[in-house]
Design a protein around this motif. Structure first.
Motif, short mmCIF file in Angstrom:
data_model
loop_
_atom_site.label_atom_id
_atom_site.label_comp_id
_atom_site.label_asym_id
_atom_site.label_seq_id
_atom_site.Cartn_x
_atom_site.Cartn_y
_atom_site.Cartn_z
N ASN A 12 -20.88 4.43 92.38
CA ASN A 12 -19.44 4.31 92.17
C ASN A 12 -19.10 3.05 91.37
O ASN A 12 -18.24 3.07 90.49
N GLU A 16 -17.40 2.97 87.76
CA GLU A 16 -16.15 2.22 87.55
C GLU A 16 -16.30 1.25 86.39
O GLU A 16 -15.38 1.09 85.58
N TYR A 63 -6.86 3.63 84.38
CA TYR A 63 -7.91 3.08 85.24
C TYR A 63 -7.55 3.23 86.71
O TYR A 63 -8.37 3.67 87.54
N LYS A 67 -9.08 5.39 89.79
CA LYS A 67 -9.56 4.66 90.97
C LYS A 67 -8.84 5.09 92.24
O LYS A 67 -9.45 5.19 93.31
N ARG A 68 -7.54 5.37 92.13
CA ARG A 68 -6.75 5.76 93.31
C ARG A 68 -6.69 7.28 93.49
O ARG A 68 -6.12 7.77 94.45
N TRP A 192 -10.59 -5.07 85.85
CA TRP A 192 -11.80 -4.60 86.52
C TRP A 192 -12.47 -5.75 87.28
O TRP A 192 -12.93 -5.56 88.42
N GLU A 195 -10.62 -6.36 90.52
CA GLU A 195 -10.88 -5.32 91.51
C GLU A 195 -12.28 -5.42 92.11
O GLU A 195 -12.49 -5.05 93.27
N THR A 196 -13.24 -5.91 91.36
CA THR A 196 -14.62 -5.95 91.83
C THR A 196 -15.06 -7.33 92.32
O THR A 196 -16.14 -7.46 92.88
#
Length: 369
Positions: A12, A16, A63, A67-68, A192, A195-196
């Motif tokens: 995943n 992503e 994006y 993702k959601r 990104w 988020e990561t």
């Protein structure tokens, strides 16, 4: 089972990353497509000024849609919003050097940022917690984007240095390719990273808030004291108004950033007193700005810039005033910190709504001048 979960998470994460960099590349390509039709950045600055947010924000929204895992109905609504924004930005017959064109360019991204927030919230924008997460994301995105921009600036400097040794000037390449493509793609990459790498940025938020809140409070108190001492008025030319409103918006951002990084169940602290001082000083500064704007409108009448500034400062006044009341109630034990958080997140659409009004309604109202 643990091994399977680990492999799934790695897959995943890889998917992503591939999606994020693909969308970043798409945004970089998108901003260069107009050049294929003779619309070059150095010759059609107004076109890029109006459309800059439309080159990148739809990609960023895409994006979060992935993702959601948003449904078709939400997807259609978001797409309609961006299509409408694109039509408005490119159909208005602005005069050359139009003030309303600049207003649209400044306010359209603010209105569209709410659309990004809806996608980020995953269809749960009505929940204060999700809205506050988007506030936190917005602040952390700014931090990462600035870091990427600084790194890109250093990289470009080294490129100019080494290519200069063989007599090649890369400035045209930098202005035409590296800067616009890097800026648009960098927004996606920075998102990104936020988020990561959340565990890293969660430590940055409280540090920045605690560092800059007292500094901004000192600046505003010094400004107000100097104004009283000298008896001078406030210059409300367009650039000054924009800069002053940006200062007040940064203060609101600091407040939101502080709220998002604070434990809502903890008791009041000395830093909360600093927040109240910052709010009161910002409130007084906003009153001064409103007074100056009102005087200028009374003397010379309405212009697009004055009306936009008047509305924004009224909106800021309401937010700052009620935030001050709620914070004082919290410090005195007569209110909860959750009420401050909910007020701030409930108020976010007001900024986006006014930005949309300025971008959509003011240009035709003032004849696109």
């Amino acid at each position: 089972m643990a091994l399977l979960d680990t492999l799934t998470n790695r897959t995943n994460a890889r998917n992503e990353a591939i999606l994020a960099f693909t969308l970043a590349l798409a945004a970089a390509v998108l901003i260069k497509i107009p050049a294929l039709f003779g619309i070059h950045l150095d010759q059609h600055e107004s076109f890029y000024l109006r459309n800059m947010s439309l080159f990148v924000l739809p990609m960023l929204t895409g994006y979060f849609i992935w993702k959601r895992q948003l449904g078709a109905q939400t997807l259609i609504g978001l797409a309609i919003a961006f299509i409408a924004a694109g039509i408005i930005a490119n159909s208005y017959p602005f005069d050359k050097g139009s003030d309303t064109e600049v207003l649209l360019a400044l306010h359209l991204p603010i209105a569209l940022w709410l659309i990004v927030g809806i996608a980020y919230a995953g269809g749960r924008w009505h929940q204060p917690g999700r809205r506050m997460e988007f506030v936190r994301f917005s602040g952390e995105l700014f931090i990462y984007f600035v870091l990427l921009a600084l790194g890109g600036g250093v990289l470009s400097g080294f490129m100019a240095l080494i290519f200069g040794t063989i007599g090649i000037d890369i400035e045209p390449v930098f202005e035409s390719w590296l800067l616009p493509c890097g800026a648009t793609g960098g927004v996606i990459v920075a998102s990104w990273l936020v988020e990561t790498r959340k565990s890293m940025t969660e430590n940055i938020a409280p540090v920045l808030a605690r560092l800059f809140s007292p500094l901004f409070a000192i600046i505003l108190i010094t400004f107000l004291g100097t104004m009283l001492w000298t008896g001078g008025g406030m210059d409300i030319e367009r650039d000054i108004l924009i800069a002053f409103d940006m200062l007040l918006l940064i203060i609101i951002g600091l407040l939101l950033y502080s709220i998002s990084s604070r434990d809502p169940n903890s008791s009041p602290s000395a830093f909360d007193m600093v927040q109240v001082v910052l709010l009161v000083s910002a409130l007084l500064a906003d009153v001064v700005a409103l007074w100056a704007i009102t005087e200028r409108i009374t003397e010379l009448g309405f212009t697009p810039n004055r009306l936009a500034a008047l509305g924004m400062n009224i909106i800021l006044l309401v937010n700052l005033a009620w935030s001050t009341v709620l914070y004082i109630r919290f410090l005195s034990g007569r209110g909860s910190f959750q009420s401050i958080e909910q007020w701030q997140t409930d108020y976010l659409p007001v900024y986006a709504g006014w930005a949309a009004i300025v971008a959509i309604a003011l240009p035709p109202l003032f004849g696109f001048i």
